[in-house]
Design a protein around this motif. Structure first.
Motif, PDB file in Angstrom:
ATOM      1  N   VAL A  44     -23.914 -60.173 -18.166  1.00 31.60           N
ATOM      2  CA  VAL A  44     -22.707 -60.249 -17.322  1.00 31.60           C
ATOM      3  C   VAL A  44     -23.126 -59.938 -15.882  1.00 31.60           C
ATOM      4  O   VAL A  44     -23.700 -58.893 -15.611  1.00 31.60           O
ATOM      5  CB  VAL A  44     -21.599 -59.277 -17.792  1.00 31.60           C
ATOM      6  N   VAL A  45     -22.844 -60.871 -14.966  1.00 32.11           N
ATOM      7  CA  VAL A  45     -23.221 -60.683 -13.566  1.00 32.11           C
ATOM      8  C   VAL A  45     -22.013 -60.534 -12.647  1.00 32.11           C
ATOM      9  O   VAL A  45     -22.165 -60.243 -11.466  1.00 32.11           O
ATOM     10  CB  VAL A  45     -24.134 -61.828 -13.069  1.00 32.11           C
ATOM     11  N   GLY A  46     -20.812 -60.711 -13.184  1.00 25.15           N
ATOM     12  CA  GLY A  46     -19.627 -60.549 -12.358  1.00 25.15           C
ATOM     13  C   GLY A  46     -18.347 -60.553 -13.166  1.00 25.15           C
ATOM     14  O   GLY A  46     -18.277 -61.177 -14.224  1.00 25.15           O
ATOM     15  N   LEU A  61     -18.392 -63.792 -15.173  1.00 25.25           N
ATOM     16  CA  LEU A  61     -19.542 -64.623 -14.829  1.00 25.25           C
ATOM     17  C   LEU A  61     -20.748 -64.133 -15.614  1.00 25.25           C
ATOM     18  O   LEU A  61     -21.067 -62.944 -15.593  1.00 25.25           O
ATOM     19  CB  LEU A  61     -19.814 -64.539 -13.329  1.00 25.25           C
ATOM     20  N   VAL A  62     -21.412 -65.061 -16.319  1.00 28.24           N
ATOM     21  CA  VAL A  62     -22.531 -64.682 -17.180  1.00 28.24           C
ATOM     22  C   VAL A  62     -23.786 -65.466 -16.820  1.00 28.24           C
ATOM     23  O   VAL A  62     -23.717 -66.604 -16.370  1.00 28.24           O
ATOM     24  CB  VAL A  62     -22.185 -64.864 -18.675  1.00 28.24           C
ATOM     25  N   SER A  63     -24.923 -64.822 -17.035  1.00 30.07           N
ATOM     26  CA  SER A  63     -26.201 -65.457 -16.739  1.00 30.07           C
ATOM     27  C   SER A  63     -26.928 -65.887 -18.008  1.00 30.07           C
ATOM     28  O   SER A  63     -27.820 -66.725 -17.938  1.00 30.07           O
ATOM     29  CB  SER A  63     -27.095 -64.499 -15.952  1.00 30.07           C
ATOM     30  N   ASN A  65     -26.980 -65.206 -22.759  1.00 28.92           N
ATOM     31  CA  ASN A  65     -26.411 -64.608 -23.974  1.00 28.92           C
ATOM     32  C   ASN A  65     -24.925 -64.915 -24.148  1.00 28.92           C
ATOM     33  O   ASN A  65     -24.157 -64.072 -24.587  1.00 28.92           O
ATOM     34  CB  ASN A  65     -26.632 -63.093 -23.996  1.00 28.92           C
ATOM     35  N   THR A  66     -24.509 -66.099 -23.796  1.00 34.96           N
ATOM     36  CA  THR A  66     -23.091 -66.432 -23.849  1.00 34.96           C
ATOM     37  C   THR A  66     -22.521 -66.248 -25.250  1.00 34.96           C
ATOM     38  O   THR A  66     -21.430 -65.713 -25.407  1.00 34.96           O
ATOM     39  CB  THR A  66     -22.855 -67.873 -23.353  1.00 34.96           C
ATOM     40  N   ASP A  67     -23.235 -66.646 -26.299  1.00 32.41           N
ATOM     41  CA  ASP A  67     -22.723 -66.504 -27.658  1.00 32.41           C
ATOM     42  C   ASP A  67     -22.533 -65.041 -28.040  1.00 32.41           C
ATOM     43  O   ASP A  67     -21.513 -64.673 -28.625  1.00 32.41           O
ATOM     44  CB  ASP A  67     -23.648 -67.196 -28.669  1.00 32.41           C
ATOM     45  N   SER A  68     -23.494 -64.193 -27.716  1.00 34.16           N
ATOM     46  CA  SER A  68     -23.339 -62.783 -28.057  1.00 34.16           C
ATOM     47  C   SER A  68     -22.253 -62.119 -27.217  1.00 34.16           C
ATOM     48  O   SER A  68     -21.546 -61.234 -27.690  1.00 34.16           O
ATOM     49  CB  SER A  68     -24.666 -62.036 -27.919  1.00 34.16           C
ATOM     50  N   LEU A  69     -22.095 -62.557 -25.972  1.00 38.80           N
ATOM     51  CA  LEU A  69     -21.049 -61.982 -25.126  1.00 38.80           C
ATOM     52  C   LEU A  69     -19.664 -62.375 -25.612  1.00 38.80           C
ATOM     53  O   LEU A  69     -18.717 -61.606 -25.473  1.00 38.80           O
ATOM     54  CB  LEU A  69     -21.250 -62.395 -23.675  1.00 38.80           C
ATOM     55  N   LYS A  70     -19.526 -63.572 -26.169  1.00 39.11           N
ATOM     56  CA  LYS A  70     -18.228 -63.997 -26.706  1.00 39.11           C
ATOM     57  C   LYS A  70     -17.761 -63.060 -27.806  1.00 39.11           C
ATOM     58  O   LYS A  70     -16.563 -62.900 -28.019  1.00 39.11           O
ATOM     59  CB  LYS A  70     -18.309 -65.422 -27.238  1.00 39.11           C
ATOM     60  N   LYS A  71     -18.693 -62.438 -28.502  1.00 34.93           N
ATOM     61  CA  LYS A  71     -18.345 -61.497 -29.564  1.00 34.93           C
ATOM     62  C   LYS A  71     -17.945 -60.135 -28.996  1.00 34.93           C
ATOM     63  O   LYS A  71     -17.176 -59.412 -29.602  1.00 34.93           O
ATOM     64  CB  LYS A  71     -19.513 -61.329 -30.528  1.00 34.93           C
ATOM     65  N   GLN A  72     -18.477 -59.783 -27.822  1.00 36.84           N
ATOM     66  CA  GLN A  72     -18.223 -58.467 -27.233  1.00 36.84           C
ATOM     67  C   GLN A  72     -17.008 -58.431 -26.315  1.00 36.84           C
ATOM     68  O   GLN A  72     -16.341 -57.405 -26.205  1.00 36.84           O
ATOM     69  CB  GLN A  72     -19.443 -58.015 -26.424  1.00 36.84           C
ATOM     70  N   ILE A  73     -16.746 -59.534 -25.638  1.00 42.78           N
ATOM     71  CA  ILE A  73     -15.670 -59.568 -24.644  1.00 42.78           C
ATOM     72  C   ILE A  73     -14.452 -60.261 -25.258  1.00 42.78           C
ATOM     73  O   ILE A  73     -14.566 -61.354 -25.804  1.00 42.78           O
ATOM     74  CB  ILE A  73     -16.139 -60.297 -23.373  1.00 42.78           C
ATOM     75  N   ILE A  83     -11.886 -65.697 -19.334  1.00 38.41           N
ATOM     76  CA  ILE A  83     -12.708 -66.901 -19.375  1.00 38.41           C
ATOM     77  C   ILE A  83     -14.140 -66.520 -19.015  1.00 38.41           C
ATOM     78  O   ILE A  83     -14.377 -65.883 -17.975  1.00 38.41           O
ATOM     79  CB  ILE A  83     -12.196 -67.963 -18.367  1.00 38.41           C
ATOM     80  N   LEU A  84     -15.097 -66.892 -19.871  1.00 35.56           N
ATOM     81  CA  LEU A  84     -16.511 -66.702 -19.567  1.00 35.56           C
ATOM     82  C   LEU A  84     -17.041 -67.971 -18.907  1.00 35.56           C
ATOM     83  O   LEU A  84     -16.789 -69.072 -19.383  1.00 35.56           O
ATOM     84  CB  LEU A  84     -17.309 -66.427 -20.835  1.00 35.56           C
ATOM     85  N   LYS A  85     -17.761 -67.792 -17.787  1.00 41.83           N
ATOM     86  CA  LYS A  85     -18.313 -68.939 -17.072  1.00 41.83           C
ATOM     87  C   LYS A  85     -19.794 -68.695 -16.823  1.00 41.83           C
ATOM     88  O   LYS A  85     -20.177 -67.700 -16.206  1.00 41.83           O
ATOM     89  CB  LYS A  85     -17.586 -69.148 -15.749  1.00 41.83           C
ATOM     90  N   TYR A  86     -20.612 -69.633 -17.295  1.00 43.27           N
ATOM     91  CA  TYR A  86     -22.051 -69.539 -17.080  1.00 43.27           C
ATOM     92  C   TYR A  86     -22.374 -69.903 -15.637  1.00 43.27           C
ATOM     93  O   TYR A  86     -22.009 -70.974 -15.161  1.00 43.27           O
ATOM     94  CB  TYR A  86     -22.798 -70.474 -18.039  1.00 43.27           C
TER      95      TYR A  86
END
Length: 93
Positions: A44-46, A61-63, A65-73, A83-86
Motif C-alpha cells: 500500500v503506497v497511498g 493505491l497499491v504497488s 500484492n493486489t490479491d493478498s491486499l484484497k483479503k486484508q482491506i 477501491i484498490l488501484k494499482y
C-alpha cells in the motif's frame, strides 16, 4: 433458552443497524484518516479520498500484492466503498 437466543438476535440486529447509521454520518475525511493504518500493509503506497460516479470513495493505491491486499482491506469502510488501484512504485524526485 429460545427467549434468550431471540433477545440476543434482536440485540445484535439493532446494534448492527445502529452502527450502519453511525457510519453513514461520518465525513469522508474522517474515514480516510481512520484508514491510514493501511499504509503499514506491504504494497500500500497511498490512501486517499476520491469520487467515482458522483459518490465519495476511499482510494487505496497499491504497488504490488493486489490479491493478498484484497483479503486484508475491506470492500467498504464506514459506509464508503473502497477501491484498490494499482499504481506501481511511487518515488520522490
Amino acid at each position: 433458552m429460545k427467549q434468550i437466543l431471540l433477545f440476543f438476535g434482536i440485540f445484535v440486529a439493532t446494534s448492527c443497524s445502529f452502527e450502519t447509521k453511525k457510519d453513514k454520518t461520518m465525513k469522508i475525511e474522517d474515514v480516510v484518516q481512520k484508514a491510514n493504518p493501511w499504509l503499514d500493509y506491504a504494497g500500500v503506497v497511498g490512501v486517499a479520498q476520491s469520487v467515482e460516479k458522483g459518490k465519495d470513495i476511499i482510494l487505496v493505491l497499491v504497488s504490488s500484492n493486489t490479491d493478498s491486499l484484497k483479503k486484508q482491506i475491506p470492500k467498504t469502510f464506514h459506509g464508503y466503498p473502497v477501491i484498490l488501484k494499482y499504481v506501481g512504485e511511487i518515488n520522490a524526485q
